[in-house]
Write an enzyme that holds these catalytic residues in place. Structure first.
Site, mmCIF file in Angstrom:
data_model
loop_
_atom_site.group_PDB
_atom_site.id
_atom_site.type_symbol
_atom_site.label_atom_id
_atom_site.label_comp_id
_atom_site.label_asym_id
_atom_site.label_seq_id
_atom_site.Cartn_x
_atom_site.Cartn_y
_atom_site.Cartn_z
ATOM 1 C CG ASP A 1 7.641 -0.421 -7.814
ATOM 2 O OD1 ASP A 1 7.772 -1.558 -7.645
ATOM 3 O OD2 ASP A 1 8.445 -0.381 -7.206
ATOM 4 C CG ASP B 1 7.068 -3.834 -3.008
ATOM 5 O OD1 ASP B 1 7.497 -3.710 -2.286
ATOM 6 O OD2 ASP B 1 7.032 -2.899 -3.851
ATOM 7 C CG HIS C 1 3.186 -3.998 -6.248
ATOM 8 N ND1 HIS C 1 4.266 -4.850 -6.915
ATOM 9 C CD2 HIS C 1 3.706 -3.511 -6.289
ATOM 10 C CE1 HIS C 1 5.433 -4.844 -7.072
ATOM 11 N NE2 HIS C 1 5.315 -3.611 -6.367
ATOM 12 C CG HIS D 1 10.588 -4.986 -7.181
ATOM 13 N ND1 HIS D 1 10.160 -5.653 -7.253
ATOM 14 C CD2 HIS D 1 10.189 -3.153 -6.437
ATOM 15 C CE1 HIS D 1 8.371 -5.370 -7.276
ATOM 16 N NE2 HIS D 1 8.438 -3.855 -6.686
HETATM 17 ZN ZN LIG Z 1 6.840 -2.572 -6.038
#
Ligand SMILES: [Zn+2]
Length: 1005
Positions: free
Chosen positions: A73, A195, A445, A71
Site C-alpha cells: 500500500d 485490493d 486506494h 501487496h
Molecule cells: Zn491495499
C-alpha cells in the site's frame, strides 16, 4: 488495505488464519545480490519477452499457477516513506526496500522462481538506490520473465473516489517509468487491482484503452461471488463502454479465488504462523504427505469454479516477502512434492507462474466467454457490510485532491505552452513533476478513499501542498513571460474561507485569471476585500461592473466582478479601491427572523428558485425559457451511525456505511434565511444549525443553481456518530431508478435494491443502495431531469422515487474493523467542510449538453493569481500583454483537451477527448463524431511530428495489439488503426486519442 474481514468483525489482516500476524521479526538478510551474480550469468538470455517467457504447462492436467506477490500500500497505517524504509514497525511490520532486496536475491537463487511487482511509487524509489550491477541483474530478471510487472501504475488506484483524468495521469507516470527503464520487457500485460473496494466500469474501459490484455481483482460482493462460482463465471469479458466500439473497451476480467491471499494454511511469510513444509520423513514434525494431499484437494475444489484446466493461487499478501527465502523455499518444496505425485497418477501440475502467463493459457483455451456490462459497486463482504462509507470519508481531502487535479492541469498546460522558460525563469526553478507525483500517490486506494490513519491522511495533504510549490514557481515564470511583466505573484489558497491577504490589504492590485478550457469562459470572480468601493478594469482598460457584497456568515466583504477569459489563456483585470467616507461603526448584520415578509426567491434570465416561507427551504426551481417548473425541496439530514446491533456487530466506519435506522434525522425543520440581491449575484443564505449552513446562489447568465454548503464540525458530544446528507425531494416519477457517473465519465443506470447480473438479497436498504458519485447524479421521469454536480467524490443514492441524496460529511466514533483501527473522527474538534452542489433542471433531451459542459467547466475552473501590479518588464521595452490565448481557435464544445503536458525536452503529451456519450445529446448534435485540424491549433509552438499512442502513452498505437477473446455476443470487428493525419483527427463519442508531439516553441517578444 488488507484482506477480507471475517464476518465477526475481527481486524482484517494480511495473512488469513494465522495468529499474531504482525508479531514476528524478519529473519537475517539473505546473501548479497552481487554474490549471486555469477549464477545469473549462467542462465540463458535467449528467451523472448512477453508471453514467450511463460513456463511450460501440462495440457492434460489441472495446472495450478502459483503467483508469488506482495501487496504494498502506498500509505495506509503508515506513510509512504515509513512503509518504504520500514519505520514504525510497531504500527505494522513493513519495509518495502527490504522486500525488493530480498526478492531479487531469492529469484537469483533458483531460476524457476517468479515474482510480480506492482507499485511503481515504491519500485522506482528502490531502483534509484541500486548500483549499476544490481540494475543490470534486475534487467535480466525482467527480460527472462522471472520478475514481471503487473498493473504498473504509480499506485494501485482506488476506483470509487477517483476521477478518470487522475487515473490516466497516475497510470501514465508508472508505465512511463517502466517503459524508460525496461522497454518492452517491462510493459505489464495484465491489470491487477487486487485490493480496491469495488470496481468501476470506467476503470476497465481505461485499462482496455491502455492496451492491457486482461484484468484480475480480489474484491466483489459476497453474493455476487457465490453466484459466479456456481455458474462458473469467475472470468468473463467486461464490455466497459456503452459508446466505444467493441472490442476497444472490452477487457477480459477474472475474479481471484481468495481475494489476494494464499489458501488457508499455506502462508509462509515471516508475518504468518503456518507450518513450513517438513519433508524429512525421519522428523517428528514431518508433514509433507498431509500437506500434499491437502493441496491436491484444495486445487481440485478451486479448479471447479473456473472453466479451463488452469487456476491461479496468490501466494503472498500485504507487505510480504521481506524474507523472500521463507516463501520461496517452501514453495520450491511444495511444487516438487505435488508434482512427484504425478508418478502415482495425480493429474495436478503446480508451477511458478505470473498473472500474464495464466492469462496467456486462458487465451489459448479459445473459449467463448460471457459478457458483463455493468460494474462491481457497491461492494459488501457480508450481510450488513457495505463498503459505501468511503465514497464520502474525509471530504476535505477529497476536495483538496480534486482541486489539485485542476491546478496540475494548469501547471502542465503552462509548462507545455511556454516551454523551458516556464521551468527556469525570474522566480527560480519550477516544474509539474512534484505535483504530478503527489497526485499519483493520492489516487492510491487508501488515500483519496479516506481510509488511511489520520497521520497518513495528513501526510497525503502535505505531499500535495509540497507539490503545489514548484508549480507556483512555474506559473510565475510562465505568466511573467506570457504577459511580459515580472510581477510579485500571489496565490490565495484560502479563498474558500474568504481569506486573501493581498486583496484584503491593497488599494490596488491586478488579477490574472487563467482558463484551462479549450473554450472561452465567463467566470464570476469573488475576492475578499476590505470595505469600500472598487474600480475594476478589464484587459482593454474598460471599466466592468463590480459589487462588494457583505455576507451574513463572514466579516470579510467580497468583491465580485464578471471576467471573460480566452481558451487556454488568461485575462488580466486591475482593481483599484476608490476612497469613500466610511462610518465608524458598521451596523451589525443579524440573521433575520424565521418568517420573511413574503416568499423568498432569486432569479436571473434563465432560472427562478423560490423558498418556502415557513421553513426557508428551497421549494421550486423554474426554468423560464423552457417553461419548466419542478417542486424541489432540499434540506440536510443525518444518519445515526450504527455501532452494531442484534442483526450484526458491524459498525459504520471509514470504509463501511451502516446507519442505525433507515430514516435520517433532519438537521433542522427550518432555516434562518438572509437574502442578498445585487446586480451581480442573488443569494439566499440558509442557516440550519450552528454547524450546518448553505448559500443558494444565482449569477446572471447561469443555467444552474449553486448550493454552497458548509458542514461541521459535526457534533458528537451526544456519543452518536453522524453521517450528513443533502437531500433533494421532487414529485418526479422515477420508478426506482437513478443515474451516477463512473469516475466522472460515462453514466450508469442504478436501480434500487437491484443488481443487473444477480439476484440481490438486500440487507441494508440505505447503505446497500449507495453508489460512488464522482461528478454527477441525476433522476429523470423521461421528460424532466434533475442533475446534481459535485465538486469532489461523494456517495449518493435515490432511496425513494423523485428523491436524490448525497453524503457530504461523516464523523464516527467507532472503527469498522477493516484494519485501519481508528474511528473516523478526523480531529478532536472535527473538521469544517465547505463544498458546492450545482443543480441543473432541464428537459431530459437537453440535459446532457448542460451537465457535460458544466462539469468540465467546474473540473477545470480558472486559476486566479493576484499581484500588486506595476512589476518590471520581462523583455526590455516591450509592452505588457493583458490577454493571451494558447489556441489559435477554440475547440468545439464536444471536445475536451484532456492533457497538454511536457513529455520530453522537445516533446509534448496531448490528449483530445470526445466528452459526450453515444446518443446522449441529439438536440444539439453534440454526440456526433467530430473532426479537428490540429496542425496550427496552438499559438506558442509548431507541431513538427505527431505520433499516436495508446492511452497511457507507453506504446505506439499502430504497433500495439491486444489478445483477442471471443465474447458470447459474437465475434467483434477487427479494429483498424486510422491513418494519422494532423489535419483531420476524428473523435468518436467518448473516444480519447493520445499523441506525443514533437514541437518547436515560437520565439515571441
Ligand atoms: Zn491495499
Amino acid at each position: 488495505m488488507v484482506v477480507h474481514a471475517p464476518p465477526l468483525g475481527v481486524g482484517a489482516c494480511g495473512c488469513w488464519g494465522s495468529m499474531g500476524r504482525w508479531m514476528s521479526a524478519p529473519s537475517p538478510p539473505l546473501s548479497p545480490v552481487s554474490f549471486l551474480f555469477l549464477l545469473l550469468l549462467a542462465t540463458p538470455r535467449a528467451w523472448a519477452s512477453g508471453y514467450e517467457t511463460c513456463p511450460v504447462v501440462q495440457p492434460d492436467m489441472l495446472n495450478v499457477h502459483l503467483v508469488a506477490h506482495t501487496h504494498d500500500d502506498v500509505g495506509w497505517l503508515k506513510t509512504v516513506d515509513q512503509y518504504y524504509y520500514g519505520i514504525k514497525n510497531d504500527v505494522q511490520h513493513a519495509g518495502v526496500q527490504y522486500i525488493l532486496d530480498s526478492v531479487v536475491s531469492a529469484l537469483l537463487a533458483e531460476p524457476t522462481r517468479r515474482f510480480i511487482y506492482v507499485e511503481m511509487a515504491f519500485f522506482s524509489r528502490w531502483w534509484r538506490d541500486q548500483t549499476n550491477a544490481t540494475q543490470e541483474i534486475v534487467r535480466n530478471l525482467v527480460h527472462q520473465g522471472r520478475l514481471e510487472f503487473a498493473n504498473g501504475g504509480w499506485v494501485m488506484n482506488d476506483e470509487a473516489a477517483t476521477h478518470y483524468g487522475a487515473i490516466v495521469d497516475q497510470m501514465t507516470l508508472g508505465l512511463r517509468f517502466l517503459e524508460d527503464t525496461f522497454g518492452n520487457d517491462g510493459r505489464p500485460r495484465v491489470a491487477w487491482h487486487i485490493d480496491p473496494f469495488g470496481h468501476s466500469r470506467e476503470q476497465a474501459s481505461l485499462f482496455a484503452q491502455m492496451g492491457f490484455d486482461g484484468f484480475f481483482f480480489g474484491r466483489l460482493d459476497y453474493q455476487d461471488k457465490l453466484f459466479r462460482k456456481e455458474r462458473r463465471e469467475m472470468e468473463q469479458v467486461w464490455r466497459a463502454s456503452a459508446s466505444l466500439r467493441p472490442p476497444s473497451a472490452d477487457l477480459f476480467t477474472g475474479v481471484l479465488p481468495n481475494n489476494y491471499n494464499p489458501p488457508e494454511g499455506l502462508c509462509w511469510d515471516v508475518l504468518c504462523a503456518d507450518q513450513p513444509v517438513v519433508d524429512d520423513p525421519r522428523s517428528p514434525e514431518y508433514n509433507a504427505k498431509d500437506l500434499v494431499s491437502y493441496f491436491l484437494k484444495l486445487a481440485n475444489i478451486q479448479g471447479q469454479y473456473y472453466r479451463t484446466n488452469h487456476t491461479m493461487m496468490t501466494m503472498g499478501s500485504d507487505f510480504q516477502y521481506e524474507n523472500a527465502n521463507m516463501w520461496f523455499k517452501n514453495l520450491d518444496k511444495l511444487i516438487k512434492l505435488v508434482n512427484m505425485q504425478q508418478a502415482n497418477g495425480s493429474r495436478v501440475h503446480v508451477l511458478y507462474s505470473t498473472p500474464a502467463c495464466y492469462l496467456w493459457e486462458l487465451n489459448k483455451a479459445n473459449l467463448t466467454w460471457s459478457v458483463k456490462e455493468d460494474d462491481f459497486f457497491p461492494y459488501a463482504d457480508g450481510p450488513h457490510m457495505f463498503w459505501t462509507g468511503y465514497f464520502s470519508s474525509r471530504p476535505a481531502l477529497k476536495r483538496y485532491e480534486r482541486l489539485s487535479y485542476n491546478f496540475l492541469q494548469v501547471c502542465n498546460q503552462l509548462e507545455a505552452l511556454v516551454g523551458p522558460a516556464a521551468n527556469v525563469g525570474p522566480y527560480g526553478y519550477g516544474d509539474s513533476a512534484h505535483l504530478n507525483e503527489a497526485m499519483a500517490v493520492l489516487q492510491h486506494h487508501d488515500a483519496v478513499s479516506g481510509t488511511s490513519k489520520q497521520h497518513v491522511a495528513d501526510d497525503y495533504a502535505r505531499q500535495l501542498a509540497a507539490g503545489w510549490g514548484p508549480c507556483e514557481v512555474l506559473l510565475s515564470n510562465a505568466l511573467a513571460k506570457l504577459s511580459g511583466s515580472k510581477e510579485s505573484f500571489s496565490f490565495c489558497h484560502f479563498l474558500n474561507i474568504s481569506v486573501c491577504p493581498l486583496s484584503q490589504t491593497s488599494a490596488h492590485f491586478q488579477v490574472t485569471i487563467y482558463n484551462p478550457l479549450g473554450r472561452k469562459v465567463d467566470w464570476m470572480v469573488r475576492l475578499p476585500v476590505s470595505e469600500g468601493l472598487f474600480l475594476v478594469k478589464d484587459p482593454s482598460n474598460k471599466t466592468v461592473l463590480s459589487k462588494v457584497v457583505e455576507l451574513p456568515s463572514s466579516d470579510n466583504p467580497e468583491l465580485l466582478f464578471p471576467a471573460s477569459v480566452p481558451a487556454l489563456g488568461f485575462s488580466i483585470y486591475s482593481v483599484t479601491q476608490v476612497p469613500v467616507w466610511r462610518p465608524q461603526a458598521r451596523p451589525p448584520k443579524p440573521w433575520p427572523q424565521k418568517f420573511g415578509p413574503s416568499v423568498l426567491s432569486i432569479k436571473n434570465e434563465y432560472l427562478q428558485a423560490t423558498f418556502h416561507p415557513d421553513t426557508g427551504f428551497l421549494r421550486t426551481i423554474e426554468v423560464l425559457d423552457r417553461k419548466l417548473v419542478l417542486p424541489v425541496s432540499q434540506a440536510f439530514f443525518w444518519y445515526n451511525a450504527s455501532t452494531g446491533d442484534k442483526q450484526s456487530d458491524q459498525a459504520s466506519g471509514a470504509y463501511i456505511f451502516r446507519p442505525s435506522r433507515e430514516k435520517p434525522f433532519p438537521v433542522s425543520h427550518w432555516a434562518q434565511t438572509h437574502l442578498v440581491k445585487t446586480a451581480l449575484v442573488q443569494e439566499v443564505h440558509q442557516k440550519f444549525s450552528a454547524w450546518c449552513s448553505q448559500v443558494v446562489r444565482l449569477y446572471p447568465g447561469q443555467r444552474h443553481l449553486e448550493l454552497e454548503w458548509t458542514v461541521g464540525p459535526i457534533p458528537v458530544g451526544d456519543k452518536w456518530g453522524k453521517e450528513i446528507i443533502s437531500r433533494f425531494d421532487t414529485p418526479l416519477k422515477t420508478l426506482g431508478s437513478f443515474y451516477t457517473d463512473s469516475n466522472g465519465r460515462e453514466v450508469l443506470k442504478r436501480r434500487r435494491d437491484y443488481r443487473p447480473s444477480w439476484e440481490l438479497n438486500q440487507t441494508e436498504p440505505v447503505a446497500g443502495n449507495y453508489y460512488p458519485v464522482n461528478s454527477r447524479i441525476y433522476i429523470t421521469d423521461g421528460k424532466t431531469q434533475l442533475t446534481v454536480l459535485t465538486d469532489r467524490s461523494q456517495g449518493g443514492s435515490s432511496l425513494r422515487d423523485g428523491s436524490l441524496e448525497l453524503m457530504v460529511h461523516r464523523r464516527l466514533l467507532k472503527d469498522d474493523a477493516r484494519g485501519v483501527g481508528e474511528p473516523l473522527l478526523e480531529s478532536k474538534s472535527g473538521v469544517w467542510v465547505r463544498g458546492r452542489h450545482l443543480v441543473l433542471l432541464d428537459t431530459a433531451c437537453d440535459a446532457a449538453a448542460g451537465h457535460r459542459l458544466l462539469a468540465e467547466k467546474e473540473l477545470l475552473a480558472p486559476q486566479v493569481v493576484l499581484a500588486p501590479g506595476g512589476g518590471p518588464s520581462y523583455h526590455f521595452g516591450a509592452a505588457p500583454r493583458t490577454q493571451f490565448s494558447g489556441l489559435s481557435r477554440e475547440l468545439p464544445p464536444s471536445v475536451r483537451l484532456l492533457t497538454l503536458a511536457r513529455w520530453g525536452p522537445e516533446t509534448l503529451l496531448l490528449r483530445l477527448e470526445h466528452q459526450f456519450a453515444l446518443g446522449e445529446d441529439s438536440r444539439h448534435n453534440l454526440s456526433s463524431p467530430v473532426t479537428l485540424d490540429i496542425r496550427d491549433l496552438f499559438s506558442t509552438f509548431t507541431i513538427t511530428r505527431l505520433q499516436e499512442t495508446t492511452l497511457a502513452a507507453n506504446q505506439l498505437r499502430a504497433s500495439a495489439s491486444r489478445l483477442k477473446w471471443t465474447p458470447e455476443t459474437g465475434p467483434t470487428a477487427h479494429l483498424t488503426v486510422p491513418r494519422l493525419d494532423p489535419a483531420s483527427i476524428t473523435l468518436q463519442p467518448m473516444e480519447i486519442r493520445t499523441f506525443v508531439a514533437s514541437v518547436q516553441w515560437k520565439v515571441s517578444s
